[in-house]
Scaffold this motif. Sequence first.
Motif, PDB file in Angstrom:
ATOM      1  N   VAL A  53       0.838  -1.207   0.000  1.00 12.16           N
ATOM      2  CA  VAL A  53       0.000   0.000   0.000  1.00 12.16           C
ATOM      3  C   VAL A  53       0.869   1.252   0.000  1.00 12.16           C
ATOM      4  O   VAL A  53       0.580   2.221  -0.724  1.00 12.16           O
ATOM      5  CB  VAL A  53      -0.962  -0.022   1.205  1.00 12.16           C
ATOM      6  CG1 VAL A  53      -1.658   1.312   1.389  1.00 12.16           C
ATOM      7  CG2 VAL A  53      -1.984  -1.139   1.044  1.00 12.16           C
ATOM      8  N   THR A  54       1.950   1.245   0.774  1.00  9.83           N
ATOM      9  CA  THR A  54       2.845   2.404   0.827  1.00  9.83           C
ATOM     10  C   THR A  54       3.459   2.688  -0.541  1.00  9.83           C
ATOM     11  O   THR A  54       3.499   3.844  -0.985  1.00  9.83           O
ATOM     12  CB  THR A  54       3.959   2.169   1.857  1.00  9.83           C
ATOM     13  OG1 THR A  54       3.360   1.935   3.133  1.00  9.83           O
ATOM     14  CG2 THR A  54       4.901   3.345   1.939  1.00  9.83           C
ATOM     15  N   ALA A  58       2.686   6.094  -2.636  1.00  5.81           N
ATOM     16  CA  ALA A  58       3.817   6.967  -2.987  1.00  5.81           C
ATOM     17  C   ALA A  58       3.962   7.079  -4.502  1.00  5.81           C
ATOM     18  O   ALA A  58       4.211   8.171  -5.027  1.00  5.81           O
ATOM     19  CB  ALA A  58       5.107   6.436  -2.374  1.00  5.81           C
ATOM     20  N   GLY A  59       3.793   5.987  -5.212  1.00  6.05           N
ATOM     21  CA  GLY A  59       3.888   6.019  -6.676  1.00  6.05           C
ATOM     22  C   GLY A  59       2.801   6.856  -7.302  1.00  6.05           C
ATOM     23  O   GLY A  59       3.044   7.605  -8.255  1.00  6.05           O
ATOM     24  N   SER A  60       1.578   6.753  -6.786  1.00  9.74           N
ATOM     25  CA  SER A  60       0.497   7.560  -7.358  1.00  9.74           C
ATOM     26  C   SER A  60       0.691   9.042  -7.053  1.00  9.74           C
ATOM     27  O   SER A  60       0.398   9.900  -7.894  1.00  9.74           O
ATOM     28  CB  SER A  60      -0.862   7.078  -6.862  1.00  9.74           C
ATOM     29  OG  SER A  60      -0.999   7.295  -5.484  1.00  9.74           O
ATOM     30  N   MET A  61       1.209   9.345  -5.851  1.00  7.41           N
ATOM     31  CA  MET A  61       1.491  10.752  -5.538  1.00  7.41           C
ATOM     32  C   MET A  61       2.598  11.291  -6.439  1.00  7.41           C
ATOM     33  O   MET A  61       2.501  12.424  -6.938  1.00  7.41           O
ATOM     34  CB  MET A  61       1.883  10.891  -4.064  1.00  7.41           C
ATOM     35  CG  MET A  61       0.746  10.672  -3.107  1.00  7.41           C
ATOM     36  SD  MET A  61       1.218  10.574  -1.372  1.00  7.41           S
ATOM     37  CE  MET A  61       2.272  11.977  -1.151  1.00  7.41           C
ATOM     38  N   TRP A  62       3.642  10.493  -6.636  1.00  4.96           N
ATOM     39  CA  TRP A  62       4.749  10.912  -7.495  1.00  4.96           C
ATOM     40  C   TRP A  62       4.255  11.123  -8.919  1.00  4.96           C
ATOM     41  O   TRP A  62       4.600  12.111  -9.567  1.00  4.96           O
ATOM     42  CB  TRP A  62       5.837   9.851  -7.470  1.00  4.96           C
ATOM     43  CG  TRP A  62       6.984  10.153  -8.388  1.00  4.96           C
ATOM     44  CD1 TRP A  62       7.993  11.033  -8.178  1.00  4.96           C
ATOM     45  CD2 TRP A  62       7.213   9.594  -9.672  1.00  4.96           C
ATOM     46  NE1 TRP A  62       8.850  11.045  -9.245  1.00  4.96           N
ATOM     47  CE2 TRP A  62       8.380  10.161 -10.190  1.00  4.96           C
ATOM     48  CE3 TRP A  62       6.535   8.646 -10.434  1.00  4.96           C
ATOM     49  CZ2 TRP A  62       8.883   9.829 -11.432  1.00  4.96           C
ATOM     50  CZ3 TRP A  62       7.029   8.317 -11.678  1.00  4.96           C
ATOM     51  CH2 TRP A  62       8.199   8.909 -12.152  1.00  4.96           C
ATOM     52  N   ARG A  63       3.433  10.213  -9.426  1.00  5.49           N
ATOM     53  CA  ARG A  63       2.909  10.317 -10.788  1.00  5.49           C
ATOM     54  C   ARG A  63       2.029  11.558 -10.932  1.00  5.49           C
ATOM     55  O   ARG A  63       2.108  12.275 -11.929  1.00  5.49           O
ATOM     56  CB  ARG A  63       2.107   9.071 -11.142  1.00  5.49           C
ATOM     57  CG  ARG A  63       1.603   9.066 -12.557  1.00  5.49           C
ATOM     58  CD  ARG A  63       0.922   7.732 -12.873  1.00  5.49           C
ATOM     59  NE  ARG A  63       0.509   7.675 -14.231  1.00  5.49           N
ATOM     60  CZ  ARG A  63      -0.694   8.045 -14.671  1.00  5.49           C
ATOM     61  NH1 ARG A  63      -1.583   8.493 -13.815  1.00  5.49           N
ATOM     62  NH2 ARG A  63      -0.998   7.973 -15.945  1.00  5.49           N
ATOM     63  N   LYS A  64       1.187  11.822  -9.930  1.00  7.76           N
ATOM     64  CA  LYS A  64       0.302  12.984  -9.992  1.00  7.76           C
ATOM     65  C   LYS A  64       1.117  14.274 -10.037  1.00  7.76           C
ATOM     66  O   LYS A  64       0.832  15.171 -10.835  1.00  7.76           O
ATOM     67  CB  LYS A  64      -0.622  12.982  -8.781  1.00  7.76           C
ATOM     68  CG  LYS A  64      -1.624  14.109  -8.784  1.00  7.76           C
ATOM     69  CD  LYS A  64      -2.546  13.992  -7.581  1.00  7.76           C
ATOM     70  CE  LYS A  64      -3.519  15.144  -7.557  1.00  7.76           C
ATOM     71  NZ  LYS A  64      -4.420  15.077  -6.410  1.00  7.76           N
ATOM     72  N   ARG A  65       2.149  14.362  -9.208  1.00  8.41           N
ATOM     73  CA  ARG A  65       2.996  15.560  -9.223  1.00  8.41           C
ATOM     74  C   ARG A  65       3.746  15.696 -10.538  1.00  8.41           C
ATOM     75  O   ARG A  65       3.915  16.786 -11.057  1.00  8.41           O
ATOM     76  CB  ARG A  65       3.989  15.518  -8.067  1.00  8.41           C
ATOM     77  CG  ARG A  65       3.343  15.776  -6.751  1.00  8.41           C
ATOM     78  CD  ARG A  65       4.348  15.857  -5.655  1.00  8.41           C
ATOM     79  NE  ARG A  65       3.675  16.056  -4.386  1.00  8.41           N
ATOM     80  CZ  ARG A  65       4.287  16.104  -3.239  1.00  8.41           C
ATOM     81  NH1 ARG A  65       5.598  15.955  -3.181  1.00  8.41           N
ATOM     82  NH2 ARG A  65       3.623  16.284  -2.131  1.00  8.41           N
ATOM     83  N   LYS A  66       4.193  14.585 -11.076  1.00 12.28           N
ATOM     84  CA  LYS A  66       4.904  14.602 -12.355  1.00 12.28           C
ATOM     85  C   LYS A  66       3.976  15.094 -13.468  1.00 12.28           C
ATOM     86  O   LYS A  66       4.373  15.929 -14.283  1.00 12.28           O
ATOM     87  CB  LYS A  66       5.422  13.194 -12.669  1.00 12.28           C
ATOM     88  CG  LYS A  66       6.068  13.040 -14.005  1.00 12.28           C
ATOM     89  CD  LYS A  66       7.542  13.305 -13.917  1.00 12.28           C
ATOM     90  CE  LYS A  66       8.192  12.878 -15.218  1.00 12.28           C
ATOM     91  NZ  LYS A  66       8.942  13.943 -15.815  1.00 12.28           N
ATOM     92  N   LEU A  67       2.749  14.584 -13.492  1.00 11.83           N
ATOM     93  CA  LEU A  67       1.802  15.006 -14.521  1.00 11.83           C
ATOM     94  C   LEU A  67       1.424  16.474 -14.364  1.00 11.83           C
ATOM     95  O   LEU A  67       1.258  17.187 -15.353  1.00 11.83           O
ATOM     96  CB  LEU A  67       0.552  14.128 -14.489  1.00 11.83           C
ATOM     97  CG  LEU A  67       0.750  12.684 -14.948  1.00 11.83           C
ATOM     98  CD1 LEU A  67      -0.530  11.892 -14.736  1.00 11.83           C
ATOM     99  CD2 LEU A  67       1.186  12.629 -16.396  1.00 11.83           C
ATOM    100  N   GLN A  68       1.280  16.941 -13.136  1.00 10.72           N
ATOM    101  CA  GLN A  68       0.972  18.350 -12.906  1.00 10.72           C
ATOM    102  C   GLN A  68       2.136  19.234 -13.343  1.00 10.72           C
ATOM    103  O   GLN A  68       1.934  20.306 -13.908  1.00 10.72           O
ATOM    104  CB  GLN A  68       0.646  18.608 -11.442  1.00 10.72           C
ATOM    105  CG  GLN A  68      -0.701  18.101 -11.026  1.00 10.72           C
ATOM    106  CD  GLN A  68      -0.959  18.292  -9.545  1.00 10.72           C
ATOM    107  OE1 GLN A  68      -0.041  18.589  -8.765  1.00 10.72           O
ATOM    108  NE2 GLN A  68      -2.210  18.102  -9.141  1.00 10.72           N
ATOM    109  N   GLY A  69       3.361  18.787 -13.091  1.00 14.99           N
ATOM    110  CA  GLY A  69       4.539  19.540 -13.516  1.00 14.99           C
ATOM    111  C   GLY A  69       4.649  19.599 -15.040  1.00 14.99           C
ATOM    112  O   GLY A  69       4.982  20.644 -15.595  1.00 14.99           O
ATOM    113  N   ASP A  70       4.341  18.484 -15.719  1.00 10.12           N
ATOM    114  CA  ASP A  70       4.365  18.472 -17.174  1.00 10.12           C
ATOM    115  C   ASP A  70       3.296  19.368 -17.758  1.00 10.12           C
ATOM    116  O   ASP A  70       3.514  20.075 -18.739  1.00 10.12           O
ATOM    117  CB  ASP A  70       4.182  17.037 -17.701  1.00 10.12           C
ATOM    118  CG  ASP A  70       5.399  16.166 -17.426  1.00 10.12           C
ATOM    119  OD1 ASP A  70       6.464  16.726 -17.062  1.00 10.12           O
ATOM    120  OD2 ASP A  70       5.267  14.934 -17.552  1.00 10.12           O
ATOM    121  N   ALA A  71       2.112  19.383 -17.144  1.00 12.42           N
ATOM    122  CA  ALA A  71       1.023  20.232 -17.631  1.00 12.42           C
ATOM    123  C   ALA A  71       1.374  21.701 -17.421  1.00 12.42           C
ATOM    124  O   ALA A  71       1.088  22.541 -18.281  1.00 12.42           O
ATOM    125  CB  ALA A  71      -0.280  19.884 -16.920  1.00 12.42           C
TER     126      ALA A  71
END
Length: 77
Positions: A53-54, A58-71
Amino acid sequence: MATDPAVVPYLKAVFNGPVGMTLDSFLAPLRVFPQFANDGHGGEVVFGIIGIVTVLVAGSMWRKRKLQGDAHSATAV
């Protein structure tokens, strides 16, 4: 983490007591038998699930931040 020599005595103290017995009696009708009480390996199962679960959170949070940074980068250009 569940097999760490510093953690094992605490796991045994928790899961060999009433907590382990309660978990065993709760899971028995479901035919899930990780055996928490009597030096079973249920603690390892619990910590394995917590680790999974951890990593997923953590992976979904990292992916969300990465996608927001790319946008944000795409709109700035």
